[in-house]
Design a protein around this motif. Structure first.
Motif, PDB file in Angstrom:
ATOM      1  N   ARG A  14       0.827  -1.206   0.000  1.00 57.93           N
ATOM      2  CA  ARG A  14       0.000   0.000   0.000  1.00 57.93           C
ATOM      3  C   ARG A  14       0.866   1.263   0.000  1.00 57.93           C
ATOM      4  N   TRP A  15       2.055   1.195   0.572  1.00 60.48           N
ATOM      5  CA  TRP A  15       2.925   2.378   0.582  1.00 60.48           C
ATOM      6  C   TRP A  15       3.524   2.619  -0.805  1.00 60.48           C
ATOM      7  N   TRP A  16       3.726   1.552  -1.557  1.00 62.11           N
ATOM      8  CA  TRP A  16       4.123   1.714  -2.951  1.00 62.11           C
ATOM      9  C   TRP A  16       2.967   2.324  -3.746  1.00 62.11           C
ATOM     10  N   ALA A  17       1.754   1.926  -3.397  1.00 63.04           N
ATOM     11  CA  ALA A  17       0.585   2.517  -4.046  1.00 63.04           C
ATOM     12  C   ALA A  17       0.522   4.018  -3.770  1.00 63.04           C
ATOM     13  N   LEU A  18       0.846   4.395  -2.532  1.00 64.07           N
ATOM     14  CA  LEU A  18       0.894   5.818  -2.191  1.00 64.07           C
ATOM     15  C   LEU A  18       1.938   6.533  -3.037  1.00 64.07           C
ATOM     16  N   GLY A  19       3.082   5.869  -3.241  1.00 63.73           N
ATOM     17  CA  GLY A  19       4.116   6.458  -4.088  1.00 63.73           C
ATOM     18  C   GLY A  19       3.631   6.675  -5.506  1.00 63.73           C
ATOM     19  N   ALA A  20       2.893   5.699  -6.043  1.00 63.64           N
ATOM     20  CA  ALA A  20       2.362   5.833  -7.399  1.00 63.64           C
ATOM     21  C   ALA A  20       1.369   6.984  -7.491  1.00 63.64           C
ATOM     22  N   VAL A  21       0.491   7.060  -6.491  1.00 64.40           N
ATOM     23  CA  VAL A  21      -0.504   8.129  -6.452  1.00 64.40           C
ATOM     24  C   VAL A  21       0.181   9.496  -6.368  1.00 64.40           C
ATOM     25  N   CYS A  22       1.204   9.585  -5.556  1.00 60.69           N
ATOM     26  CA  CYS A  22       1.900  10.864  -5.378  1.00 60.69           C
ATOM     27  C   CYS A  22       2.673  11.269  -6.627  1.00 60.69           C
ATOM     28  N   LEU A  23       3.175  10.285  -7.364  1.00 63.76           N
ATOM     29  CA  LEU A  23       3.843  10.608  -8.629  1.00 63.76           C
ATOM     30  C   LEU A  23       2.862  11.244  -9.611  1.00 63.76           C
ATOM     31  N   GLY A  24       1.656  10.646  -9.704  1.00 59.80           N
ATOM     32  CA  GLY A  24       0.639  11.218 -10.582  1.00 59.80           C
ATOM     33  C   GLY A  24       0.231  12.611 -10.149  1.00 59.80           C
ATOM     34  N   LEU A  25       0.037  12.784  -8.859  1.00 61.62           N
ATOM     35  CA  LEU A  25      -0.317  14.095  -8.318  1.00 61.62           C
ATOM     36  C   LEU A  25       0.786  15.120  -8.592  1.00 61.62           C
ATOM     37  N   PHE A  26       2.032  14.682  -8.397  1.00 66.87           N
ATOM     38  CA  PHE A  26       3.177  15.557  -8.606  1.00 66.87           C
ATOM     39  C   PHE A  26       3.213  16.067 -10.046  1.00 66.87           C
ATOM     40  N   MET A  27       2.976  15.170 -11.000  1.00 68.69           N
ATOM     41  CA  MET A  27       2.964  15.569 -12.407  1.00 68.69           C
ATOM     42  C   MET A  27       1.898  16.618 -12.687  1.00 68.69           C
ATOM     43  N   ALA A  28       0.681  16.347 -12.197  1.00 71.46           N
ATOM     44  CA  ALA A  28      -0.444  17.232 -12.490  1.00 71.46           C
ATOM     45  C   ALA A  28      -0.233  18.625 -11.914  1.00 71.46           C
ATOM     46  N   LEU A  29       0.270  18.713 -10.671  1.00 67.67           N
ATOM     47  CA  LEU A  29       0.439  20.006 -10.022  1.00 67.67           C
ATOM     48  C   LEU A  29       1.691  20.742 -10.488  1.00 67.67           C
ATOM     49  N   LEU A  30       2.724  19.983 -10.818  1.00 64.29           N
ATOM     50  CA  LEU A  30       3.959  20.615 -11.290  1.00 64.29           C
ATOM     51  C   LEU A  30       3.699  21.429 -12.548  1.00 64.29           C
ATOM     52  N   ASP A  31       2.840  20.913 -13.429  1.00 68.16           N
ATOM     53  CA  ASP A  31       2.589  21.608 -14.687  1.00 68.16           C
ATOM     54  C   ASP A  31       1.755  22.860 -14.521  1.00 68.16           C
ATOM     55  N   VAL A  32       1.178  23.059 -13.335  1.00 66.58           N
ATOM     56  CA  VAL A  32       0.438  24.293 -13.085  1.00 66.58           C
ATOM     57  C   VAL A  32       1.402  25.464 -12.919  1.00 66.58           C
ATOM     58  N   THR A  33       2.503  25.244 -12.197  1.00 61.28           N
ATOM     59  CA  THR A  33       3.439  26.332 -11.912  1.00 61.28           C
ATOM     60  C   THR A  33       4.665  26.342 -12.818  1.00 61.28           C
ATOM     61  N   ILE A  34       5.046  25.180 -13.331  1.00 60.47           N
ATOM     62  CA  ILE A  34       6.275  25.101 -14.123  1.00 60.47           C
ATOM     63  C   ILE A  34       6.128  25.837 -15.451  1.00 60.47           C
ATOM     64  N   VAL A  35       4.886  25.911 -15.945  1.00 62.96           N
ATOM     65  CA  VAL A  35       4.650  26.531 -17.250  1.00 62.96           C
ATOM     66  C   VAL A  35       4.822  28.045 -17.190  1.00 62.96           C
ATOM     67  N   ASN A  36       4.471  28.668 -16.062  1.00 65.38           N
ATOM     68  CA  ASN A  36       4.487  30.129 -15.980  1.00 65.38           C
ATOM     69  C   ASN A  36       5.836  30.726 -16.377  1.00 65.38           C
ATOM     70  N   VAL A  37       6.938  30.156 -15.860  1.00 67.57           N
ATOM     71  CA  VAL A  37       8.245  30.745 -16.132  1.00 67.57           C
ATOM     72  C   VAL A  37       8.700  30.502 -17.565  1.00 67.57           C
ATOM     73  N   ALA A  38       8.031  29.578 -18.274  1.00 71.44           N
ATOM     74  CA  ALA A  38       8.410  29.274 -19.658  1.00 71.44           C
ATOM     75  C   ALA A  38       7.642  30.125 -20.667  1.00 71.44           C
ATOM     76  N   LEU A  39       6.643  30.886 -20.220  1.00 70.91           N
ATOM     77  CA  LEU A  39       5.766  31.600 -21.147  1.00 70.91           C
ATOM     78  C   LEU A  39       6.501  32.576 -22.071  1.00 70.91           C
ATOM     79  N   PRO A  40       7.396  33.430 -21.560  1.00 73.31           N
ATOM     80  CA  PRO A  40       8.102  34.326 -22.482  1.00 73.31           C
ATOM     81  C   PRO A  40       8.928  33.581 -23.529  1.00 73.31           C
ATOM     82  N   ALA A  41       9.571  32.482 -23.136  1.00 75.39           N
ATOM     83  CA  ALA A  41      10.356  31.695 -24.097  1.00 75.39           C
ATOM     84  C   ALA A  41       9.446  31.082 -25.152  1.00 75.39           C
ATOM     85  N   ILE A  42       8.284  30.585 -24.738  1.00 76.00           N
ATOM     86  CA  ILE A  42       7.323  30.024 -25.687  1.00 76.00           C
ATOM     87  C   ILE A  42       6.825  31.104 -26.632  1.00 76.00           C
ATOM     88  N   SER A  43       6.532  32.286 -26.079  1.00 78.26           N
ATOM     89  CA  SER A  43       6.056  33.399 -26.891  1.00 78.26           C
ATOM     90  C   SER A  43       7.070  33.775 -27.964  1.00 78.26           C
TER      91      SER A  43
END
Length: 530
Positions: A14-43
């Motif tokens: 079950r703790w490995w399951a928690l790790g899997a769940v947290c990896l998915g969560l980490f991906m989803a939330l990371l892309d909320v903030t990681i994109v902001n600093v890339a916006l001028p370069a993308i533009s």
């Protein structure tokens, strides 16, 4: 009994399951903030305008908000493990397509695919934890889940800055591919299938379609204010906003009649639940959406690169990460209402203090934002846990899942609405200030016909180009080495800063209104057991 069935009975898995769940969560939330600093370069790379950048963020948040509740319902019906893994797969494919995008249209479409995957990953991650753990272990697991949420949000700007500076903006999306593969493999091995056998098997297609029309027309209408030829008086804009309002009325009326609605509007009769939804919306609209514009200020106006911008945003994200764990203890002592209201006050003060932006574009001028980053970061860290807690404790037990989903939808709606609203206001104010300042130039400096051409040229460039003083050879060509080019650049810069100050003031008003509404609506007994 198969080896898989035997393995599923091993408690340690079950703790490995928690790790899997947290990896998915980490991906989803990371892309909320990681994109902001890339916006001028993308533009710069994709040659997009300000509204194109808004869609990079809003394509993700819009799809996320619309599909979140239906995805959670599908997980209850067909299996949470299945839908969670499917969400990771879709998110990973979307990330690959984002990195491969050669144009803004493909990138925005790919961001929507990412949002589709994230809409399954986020709500089902917590549902899987609840189904996997019990008792004290569930509390520990949820604590880890919350810590990962804060970590992903906190380090996003730094990771994004490093990748954009040393590799390229595409790398922020490619990062998700190996993480996604590991998360799917780990989920397949460790997570035990679970579903709600009592869940109604029908899906509210009416609610899904009506809510989609409402959100899309609202955000698209606000973003259209940024387009050349449109403004707040444009019939096209008001047609979209009117259609959005009509879709909202139809959605509410229909959901009240449906036996198993996607969203039950009756929940908003519960004052504390309504207060939690307002707090979630105002937090995202007044604070998180503002980070989009502040990133443009840091990189466009002050000339910081992605890495330098990300490092400076740590002042906000680190405070949120540090103070988040304290919220649980404070809820038990002072209650959710006091903690939410106090946090909203901090956010209001922190954001308003950012109105002292300097018109000097030296990189060191970023320090005027530092007090606001710190104060607002503390408020952000303290408010997130009580909002989520209040949303579920204020409603009947059988509505807890829906309440949690609706609270998450309120957050995403706030972010999408705030970015679109601030973009529309910034563009409108920028154009107005440019017109006034060019018109104020003396006649011996600029003739009448040339004056109109200059105004049109600067306004067409938009706030993004205005933030960096119309830098680039294309603007020198437009103005044909006009001796007043430096004056035009100063006008563009000053108009961008003043417009940004205006939207910061509006953001603080949104937070202040949210504070008052929370004070009125949330009941004092909304607290967790000590």
């Amino acid at each position: 009994m198969s080896l898989t069935e035997v393995a599923e009975k091993i408690p340690e898995r079950r703790w490995w399951a928690l790790g899997a769940v947290c990896l998915g969560l980490f991906m989803a939330l990371l892309d909320v903030t990681i994109v902001n600093v890339a916006l001028p370069a993308i533009s710069s790379d994709l040659q997009t305008n300000f509204s194109g950048l808004e869609w990079i963020v809003n394509a993700y948040t819009l799809v996320f908000a619309v599909v979140l509740v239906p995805a959670s319902r599908l997980g209850d019906i067909f299996g949470r493990k299945t839908l969670f893994m499917l969400g990771i797969a879709v998110f990973t494919i979307g990330s690959l397509l984002c990195g491969l995008s050669g144009g803004i249209a493909m990138l925005n479409m790919s961001r929507g695919i990412q949002g589709l995957g994230a809409s399954a990953m986020m709500p089902l991650s917590l549902a899987i934890i609840s189904a996997t753990f019990s008792g004290k272990q569930r509390g520990i697991a949820i604590g880890v889940w919350g810590g990962v949420s804060g970590l992903a949000t906190g380090i996003g700007p730094v990771i994004g800055g490093l990748l954009v500076k040393h590799i390229g903006w595409q790398s922020i999306f490619y990062l998700n591919i190996p993480v996604g593969i590991v998360a799917i493999s780990l989920s397949l091995w460790a997570i035990k299938q679970s579903k709600d056998e009592s869940a109604a098997r029908n899906i509210d297609l009416f609610g899904f379609i009506a809510f989609t029309v409402f959100m899309f027309c609202l955000i698209y209408g606000l973003i259209q204010v940024n387009q050349e030829g449109n403004d707040w008086t444009s019939p096209h804009v008001w047609q979209l906003l009117g259609l959005s309002l009509l879709a909202l009325v139809v959605f509410i009326a229909g959901e009240l009649r449906i036996k198993h609605p996607m969203v039950d509007p009756r929940l908003f009769r519960i004052p504390s639940f309504t207060g939690s939804a307002i707090a979630a919306f105002c937090l995202s609209a007044g604070m998180y959406a503002l980070l989009f514009n502040l990133t443009i200020y840091l990189q466009g106006f002050l000339g910081l690169d992605a890495m330098e911008s990300g490092v400076r945003l740590i002042a906000f994200t680190a405070m949120a990460l540090l103070f988040g764990p304290l919220a649980g203890a404070l809820m038990g002592k002072i209650g959710s209402k006091r903690l939410i209201v106090a946090s909203m006050v901090l956010l209001t003060i922190g954001v308003y203090s950012m109105t002292h932006l300097s018109h000097h574009n030296a990189p060191s001028e970023w320090v005027v934002l530092l007090p606001g980053f710190i104060i607002a970061g503390i408020g952000s860290g303290l408010i997130n846990p009580p909002i989520s807690n209040l949303a579920v404790e204020a409603v009947p037990v059988q509505r807890v899942g829906m309440a949690s989903g609706m609270n998450s939808v309120a957050r995403q709606m706030g972010s999408a609405f705030g970015i679109a609203l601030f973009g529309a206001i910034l563009s409108s104010r920028y154009n107005s200030l440019v017109t006034d300042r060019v018109q104020s130039l003396q006649d011996n400096q600029l003739t009448g016909s040339a004056r109109e051409q200059v105004i049109q040229a600067i306004e067409s460039a938009g706030p993004m180009a205005g933030s960096n003083g119309l830098a680039g050879i294309e603007y020198e060509a437009i103005f044909h080495n006009d001796p007043l080019l430096d004056t035009y650049r100063q006008i563009a810069r000053a108009s961008f800063v003043d417009g940004t100050i205006d939207i910061i003031r509006i953001a603080s008003v949104i937070l202040a209104v949210g504070t008052v509404l929370c004070l009125v609506l949330i009941r004092k007994n909304s607290s967790i057991p000590s």
